[in-house]
Write a protein that holds these residues in place. Structure first.
Motif, PDB file in Angstrom:
ATOM      1  N   ALA A   1       0.822  -1.208   0.000  1.00  0.00           N
ATOM      2  CA  ALA A   1       0.000   0.000   0.000  1.00  0.00           C
ATOM      3  C   ALA A   1       0.856   1.257   0.000  1.00  0.00           C
ATOM      4  N   LEU A   2       1.971   1.239   0.748  1.00  0.00           N
ATOM      5  CA  LEU A   2       2.879   2.385   0.751  1.00  0.00           C
ATOM      6  C   LEU A   2       3.496   2.607  -0.623  1.00  0.00           C
ATOM      7  N   LEU A   3       3.891   1.528  -1.263  1.00  0.00           N
ATOM      8  CA  LEU A   3       4.500   1.651  -2.590  1.00  0.00           C
ATOM      9  C   LEU A   3       3.496   2.174  -3.608  1.00  0.00           C
ATOM     10  N   LEU A   4       2.239   1.741  -3.479  1.00  0.00           N
ATOM     11  CA  LEU A   4       1.212   2.150  -4.430  1.00  0.00           C
ATOM     12  C   LEU A   4       0.857   3.624  -4.317  1.00  0.00           C
ATOM     13  N   SER A   5       1.252   4.253  -3.224  1.00  0.00           N
ATOM     14  CA  SER A   5       0.981   5.680  -3.105  1.00  0.00           C
ATOM     15  C   SER A   5       1.850   6.500  -4.049  1.00  0.00           C
ATOM     16  N   GLN A   6       2.821   5.843  -4.665  1.00  0.00           N
ATOM     17  CA  GLN A   6       3.708   6.506  -5.617  1.00  0.00           C
ATOM     18  C   GLN A   6       3.397   6.032  -7.036  1.00  0.00           C
ATOM     19  N   GLU A   7       3.220   6.974  -7.948  1.00  0.00           N
ATOM     20  CA  GLU A   7       2.861   6.639  -9.328  1.00  0.00           C
ATOM     21  C   GLU A   7       3.906   5.756  -9.995  1.00  0.00           C
ATOM     22  N   LEU A   8       5.155   5.920  -9.590  1.00  0.00           N
ATOM     23  CA  LEU A   8       6.241   5.127 -10.174  1.00  0.00           C
ATOM     24  C   LEU A   8       6.003   3.628 -10.011  1.00  0.00           C
ATOM     25  N   GLU A   9       5.337   3.241  -8.926  1.00  0.00           N
ATOM     26  CA  GLU A   9       5.147   1.823  -8.644  1.00  0.00           C
ATOM     27  C   GLU A   9       4.380   1.119  -9.754  1.00  0.00           C
ATOM     28  N   LEU A  10       3.496   1.815 -10.430  1.00  0.00           N
ATOM     29  CA  LEU A  10       2.684   1.193 -11.476  1.00  0.00           C
ATOM     30  C   LEU A  10       3.533   0.698 -12.634  1.00  0.00           C
ATOM     31  N   SER A  11       4.647   1.364 -12.874  1.00  0.00           N
ATOM     32  CA  SER A  11       5.532   0.929 -13.952  1.00  0.00           C
ATOM     33  C   SER A  11       6.611  -0.038 -13.474  1.00  0.00           C
ATOM     34  N   MET A  12       6.854  -0.098 -12.164  1.00  0.00           N
ATOM     35  CA  MET A  12       7.908  -0.953 -11.644  1.00  0.00           C
ATOM     36  C   MET A  12       7.388  -2.320 -11.190  1.00  0.00           C
ATOM     37  N   ALA A  13       6.125  -2.402 -10.826  1.00  0.00           N
ATOM     38  CA  ALA A  13       5.587  -3.641 -10.269  1.00  0.00           C
ATOM     39  C   ALA A  13       5.390  -4.701 -11.342  1.00  0.00           C
ATOM     40  N   ASP A  14       5.388  -5.942 -10.923  1.00  0.00           N
ATOM     41  CA  ASP A  14       5.037  -7.053 -11.801  1.00  0.00           C
ATOM     42  C   ASP A  14       3.565  -6.910 -12.167  1.00  0.00           C
ATOM     43  N   PRO A  15       3.208  -6.881 -13.461  1.00  0.00           N
ATOM     44  CA  PRO A  15       1.798  -6.721 -13.843  1.00  0.00           C
ATOM     45  C   PRO A  15       0.885  -7.785 -13.253  1.00  0.00           C
ATOM     46  N   ALA A  16       1.451  -8.940 -12.904  1.00  0.00           N
ATOM     47  CA  ALA A  16       0.637 -10.025 -12.361  1.00  0.00           C
ATOM     48  C   ALA A  16       0.463  -9.928 -10.846  1.00  0.00           C
ATOM     49  N   THR A  17       0.966  -8.854 -10.226  1.00  0.00           N
ATOM     50  CA  THR A  17       0.902  -8.723  -8.762  1.00  0.00           C
ATOM     51  C   THR A  17      -0.509  -8.903  -8.209  1.00  0.00           C
ATOM     52  N   PRO A  18      -1.530  -8.182  -8.725  1.00  0.00           N
ATOM     53  CA  PRO A  18      -2.866  -8.379  -8.139  1.00  0.00           C
ATOM     54  C   PRO A  18      -3.407  -9.788  -8.363  1.00  0.00           C
ATOM     55  N   ALA A  19      -3.048 -10.409  -9.483  1.00  0.00           N
ATOM     56  CA  ALA A  19      -3.496 -11.786  -9.730  1.00  0.00           C
ATOM     57  C   ALA A  19      -2.909 -12.730  -8.687  1.00  0.00           C
ATOM     58  N   TYR A  20      -1.627 -12.554  -8.392  1.00  0.00           N
ATOM     59  CA  TYR A  20      -0.975 -13.408  -7.387  1.00  0.00           C
ATOM     60  C   TYR A  20      -1.579 -13.179  -6.002  1.00  0.00           C
ATOM     61  N   LEU A  21      -1.801 -11.923  -5.653  1.00  0.00           N
ATOM     62  CA  LEU A  21      -2.346 -11.630  -4.328  1.00  0.00           C
ATOM     63  C   LEU A  21      -3.767 -12.178  -4.174  1.00  0.00           C
ATOM     64  N   LEU A  22      -4.569 -12.064  -5.224  1.00  0.00           N
ATOM     65  CA  LEU A  22      -5.943 -12.569  -5.148  1.00  0.00           C
ATOM     66  C   LEU A  22      -5.978 -14.092  -5.076  1.00  0.00           C
ATOM     67  N   GLN A  23      -5.074 -14.735  -5.776  1.00  0.00           N
ATOM     68  CA  GLN A  23      -4.994 -16.187  -5.674  1.00  0.00           C
ATOM     69  C   GLN A  23      -4.558 -16.602  -4.270  1.00  0.00           C
ATOM     70  N   LEU A  24      -3.718 -15.770  -3.654  1.00  0.00           N
ATOM     71  CA  LEU A  24      -3.291 -16.042  -2.289  1.00  0.00           C
ATOM     72  C   LEU A  24      -4.473 -15.926  -1.314  1.00  0.00           C
ATOM     73  N   VAL A  25      -5.229 -14.827  -1.413  1.00  0.00           N
ATOM     74  CA  VAL A  25      -6.305 -14.612  -0.445  1.00  0.00           C
ATOM     75  C   VAL A  25      -7.495 -15.529  -0.696  1.00  0.00           C
ATOM     76  N   SER A  26      -7.661 -16.010  -1.940  1.00  0.00           N
ATOM     77  CA  SER A  26      -8.793 -16.897  -2.231  1.00  0.00           C
ATOM     78  C   SER A  26      -8.458 -18.363  -1.996  1.00  0.00           C
ATOM     79  N   ASN A  27      -7.190 -18.640  -1.676  1.00  0.00           N
ATOM     80  CA  ASN A  27      -6.774 -20.018  -1.381  1.00  0.00           C
ATOM     81  C   ASN A  27      -7.259 -20.397   0.018  1.00  0.00           C
ATOM     82  N   PRO A  28      -8.110 -21.402   0.143  1.00  0.00           N
ATOM     83  CA  PRO A  28      -8.643 -21.756   1.473  1.00  0.00           C
ATOM     84  C   PRO A  28      -7.575 -22.208   2.449  1.00  0.00           C
TER      85      PRO A  28
END
Length: 784
Positions: free
Chosen positions: A200-227
């Motif tokens: 969340a801290l990193l996302l407060s900076q616009e630069l993070e959108l170009s530096m992050a792995d594009p699959a980051t939200p997919a990985y996080l959602l698979q993590l939280v949806s894993n029972p």
């Protein structure tokens, strides 16, 4: 100096304020200048001792590091640790390979504790200035210190933008995602909530959108949806919030689709309502958790709307079926139903998909059943407040929005038209029950219009009497009157506009449908008592009501004896249908108000042009012409007609934007060649204009109307193409001329002299403009 001497330094220093223990939360800023200087000087001696330990290779450095790390938890020592040079020294040690584990751990502890203050940021600035963040991020690869590195990174980045930017550049988010979405998660499971906060801290900076792995939200959602992950409510909230923040951007939405992560997104959304309880959270965290629902809905709707979604997930895919199950399941959570409707509504943007959902899936059945439930129990809920819509009203709005897309294909309209059927009267009931929910009311009226457009079956439904009993007062009323009533009372411009458009659409079907004889039910068949009244309509004995300020002129015109309209409409074989339509119009006199509104509004020129077209069509029949003439009675309405045909302002006389391109001299010349009078001379006051033209018209014998070529150029009503805005003024002019021509044919002698004079001039000068425009078009086509 021995380690015991270092420990003694911390023990000898009194707490800044009585009652503070060894690990006081007092900050360095609260120390007096002398106290801060004394502590800094003592720690500088410690720094000299540490340098000696390092040079000699003494293990005392490990003990000293532990003592310093322990005491750095006391906030009052953190600024002296930075100013003495100790922090820079340990940051330098961290870059050395092969450090002993104890020294490595305590070095990280000291750095993390020294940067734990909310303010000032001096120590965080030292980390960034020395370019040490990259080294700390690199240490995330060492499982033996992973549990220390994560809190250190959080302390450095929290509330300090330079550190956040530096961390993004060092690909911190990529390093973290590789840990949490893999077997190493077990090494930092206890710090998963902190990991989410770092994202969340990193996302407060616009630069993070170009530096992050594009699959980051997919990985996080698979993590939280894993029972098997077994997150608590706070961890779930933090990680999902981060995922949704990434997914607010289209590039991450597309990556989610490519990673087949949409199912995880839907599962996480469902879990937020079925798996987690906010009862034990503090009020602020509970509010944040509840706010996730709307964020989920927006993201799901946006993801499904992307063209890539349909490529990856066909209509029969598991993901689409999951959305359908939310909508169809009677026991599904209302928020899931709402999200399913919004998402499927975005999928139903083509005729093919809309027809599929209605014909093959029959998705409309549970939607109509839901809307048919007792309305009050749906619209209001205990969770509703004065300034927030309840989940139930949000659900109803979502259902109506979905149905609007389903109602666009022609083949779907009659199927969905059951929403207009008595006794349920689902949509009519919603028009009158949603005054406090303007968004829902607008959606209901908008859906009604879509169901009516070019659908005789649904026009029949909305025009049917409310009671089949001829003795009932409701026998002469229809749901269309309910809609007209809403049009007249609402102050919401969008709802008023949609209601007016719906009523105009009804008239259009009544006058253009190939099976018009079957549109109005037999209930509108005139009785014997009504026959003379209906006959008077067809014979033209009853003239339209003129405006109050022209009543005398109208009486004179009528007394002249020219009271029979020359307009004719065959009474066979559809004479019964025509009489039914005439009686229907007589029972709905306020329909003309809707045409007046559409003609005089200026916000949407395309809608005004569509109204000119429908008005021109209506003017070719007795009852339709009477309705249009009532609509034109207000000054602003027929002023709009004058300006549409002439291209000039009626009062001021100046050329309107997009109006006729002919100059005054050219127009006068064209009119003179046709043997016509010139345009009304421009005047500055409306009253002067009325007096001047009214007097001129009064001097003209009433029989003059019969000598004028009211047909003008050969014209037919033309539908406006919104994509061809350049041609709108031309089509408006031609449709206006059709309208004026038909009125002059049948009702010239019922018009006040002033208006009749204006209409005579419009036919002449407007016809000249049309002929000139056609000549130019033909010349252009030839030269091309």
């Amino acid at each position: 100096m021995q380690p015991a001497d270092i420990r003694q330094i911390f023990q000898e220093q009194p707490a800044p304020f009585p009652g503070h223990n060894a690990y006081s939360p007092t900050t360095g800023a609260e120390l007096s200048s002398s106290e801060k200087a004394q502590r800094t000087a003592s720690l500088q001696q410690v720094l000299f001792a540490l340098q000696q330990y390092w040079i000699s290779g003494s293990a005392n450095i490990d003990i000293a590091a532990e003592i310093l790390a322990d005491n750095s938890r006391d906030a009052s020592w953190r600024i002296p640790i930075g100013e003495s040079g100790l922090l820079d020294y340990f940051l330098g040690i961290l870059s050395v390979d092969g450090l002993r584990q104890s020294l490595k751990v305590n070095t990280l502890r000291l750095i993390g504790n020294s940067c734990a203050d909310e303010a000032p940021d001096d120590n965080r600035a030292r980390v960034v200035a020395g370019n040490h963040l990259g080294r700390i991020v690199f240490m995330l690869g060492d499982d033996s210190v992973l549990a220390y590195v994560i809190p250190v990174l959080y302390n450095i980045c929290v509330d300090y933008e330079p550190a956040q930017l530096h961390a993004s550049t060092a690909h911190l988010s990529r390093a973290l995602i590789s840990i949490v979405f893999g077997p190493r998660l077990v090494q930092c499971r206890a710090f998963l909530g902190i990991v989410g906060k770092i994202f969340a801290l990193l996302l407060s900076q616009e630069l993070e959108l170009s530096m992050a792995d594009p699959a980051t939200p997919a990985y996080l959602l698979q993590l939280v949806s894993n029972p098997e992950t077994l997150l608590d409510t706070e961890e779930f909230c933090v990680l999902v919030s981060v995922s949704l923040a990434y997914l607010a951007h289209e590039s991450f939405q597309e990556a989610l689709i490519r990673q087949n992560g949409v199912q995880a997104l839907l599962t996480a959304f469902a879990d937020s309502y079925t798996k987690y309880d906010v009862a034990h959270l503090d009020p602020d965290d509970a509010a944040d958790f509840k706010a996730l629902g709307n964020r989920f809905m927006h993201v799901i709707s946006d993801v499904v709307a992307l063209p890539l979604f349909e490529t990856q997930y066909p209509l029969n895919s598991i993901v689409v079926q999951m959305l359908q199950s939310w909508v169809s399941n009677v026991y599904a959570n209302a928020n899931l139903k709402a999200a399913g409707c919004l998402a499927l509504g975005n999928l139903a943007r083509s005729d093919a998909s809309s027809i599929y959902f209605v014909r093959d899936v029959k998705i409309h059945t549970p939607l109509i059943q839901l809307l048919s439930q007792p309305y009050a129990s749906l619209l209001f809920s205990p969770e509703a407040t004065a300034d927030t819509a309840s989940p139930s009203s949000q659900l109803i709005y979502s259902v109506l929005s979905f149905l609007k897309n389903l109602a666009i294909p022609t083949v779907n309209k009659p199927i969905l038209g059951t929403l207009l059927d008595p006794p349920a009267n689902v949509l009519p009931r919603m028009w009158t029950s949603t005054d406090t929910q303007p968004a829902v009311q607008f959606a209901a009226v908008s859906l009604t219009r879509l169901l009516i457009v070019n659908c005789p079956a649904n026009v029949r439904r909305i025009c049917s009497p409310l009671s089949s009993d001829p003795a009932s007062p409701a026998h002469d009323r229809s749901n269309l009157q309910v809609l007209i009533s809403l049009f007249k009372r609402t102050d919401a411009e969008n709802t008023k506009m949609e209601a007016a458009r719906a009523i105009a659409a009804v008239c259009r079907v009544l006058h253009t449908s190939s099976d018009a004889a079957d549109v109005l039910p037999d209930d509108w068949e005139p009785s014997d008592d009504d026959f003379l009244r209906s006959a008077s309509i067809s014979s033209g004995v009853s003239s339209p009501e003129p405006p109050a300020h022209h009543s005398d002129a109208a009486t004179a015109a009528s007394a002249d004896g020219h009271d029979t309209p020359s307009t004719t409409e065959p009474m066979s074989p559809n004479s019964s249908a025509l009489l039914r339509r005439a009686r229907f119009y007589s029972a709905h006199p306020d329909m003309s108000d809707c045409f007046t509104y559409l003609i005089t509004q200026t916000r949407f020129p395309v809608l005004r042009s569509e109204t000119w077209f429908v008005s021109a069509v209506l003017s070719r029949s007795y009852d339709g012409a009477r309705l249009v003439m009532r609509a034109l009675q207000p000054f602003e309405a027929w002023r709009a007609l004058f300006e549409a045909v002439s291209g000039r302002d009626l009062v001021e006389g100046h050329l309107l934007p997009g109006g006729a391109s002919m100059l005054d001299s050219e127009l006068s010349s064209a009119a003179g060649e046709a043997g016509a009078h010139g345009l009304v001379p421009p005047v500055s006051q409306k009253d002067s204009l009325l007096d001047t033209v009214g007097a001129a018209a009064a001097e003209t014998p009433l029989s003059t109307a019969s000598s004028i070529d009211v047909d003008g150029p050969s014209l037919e009503p033309q539908q406006v193409d919104p994509a061809q805005l350049a041609s709108m003024a031309r089509i408006d002019r031609e449709n206006g001329l059709v309208l004026v021509s038909e009125i002059m044919k049948g009702y010239a002698n019922f018009l006040p002299p002033f208006r009749r004079g204006i209409f005579e001039q419009l036919l002449q000068t407007g016809g000249a403009l049309v002929m000139s425009a056609r000549s130019e078009a033909d010349t252009g086509a030839t030269s091309t």
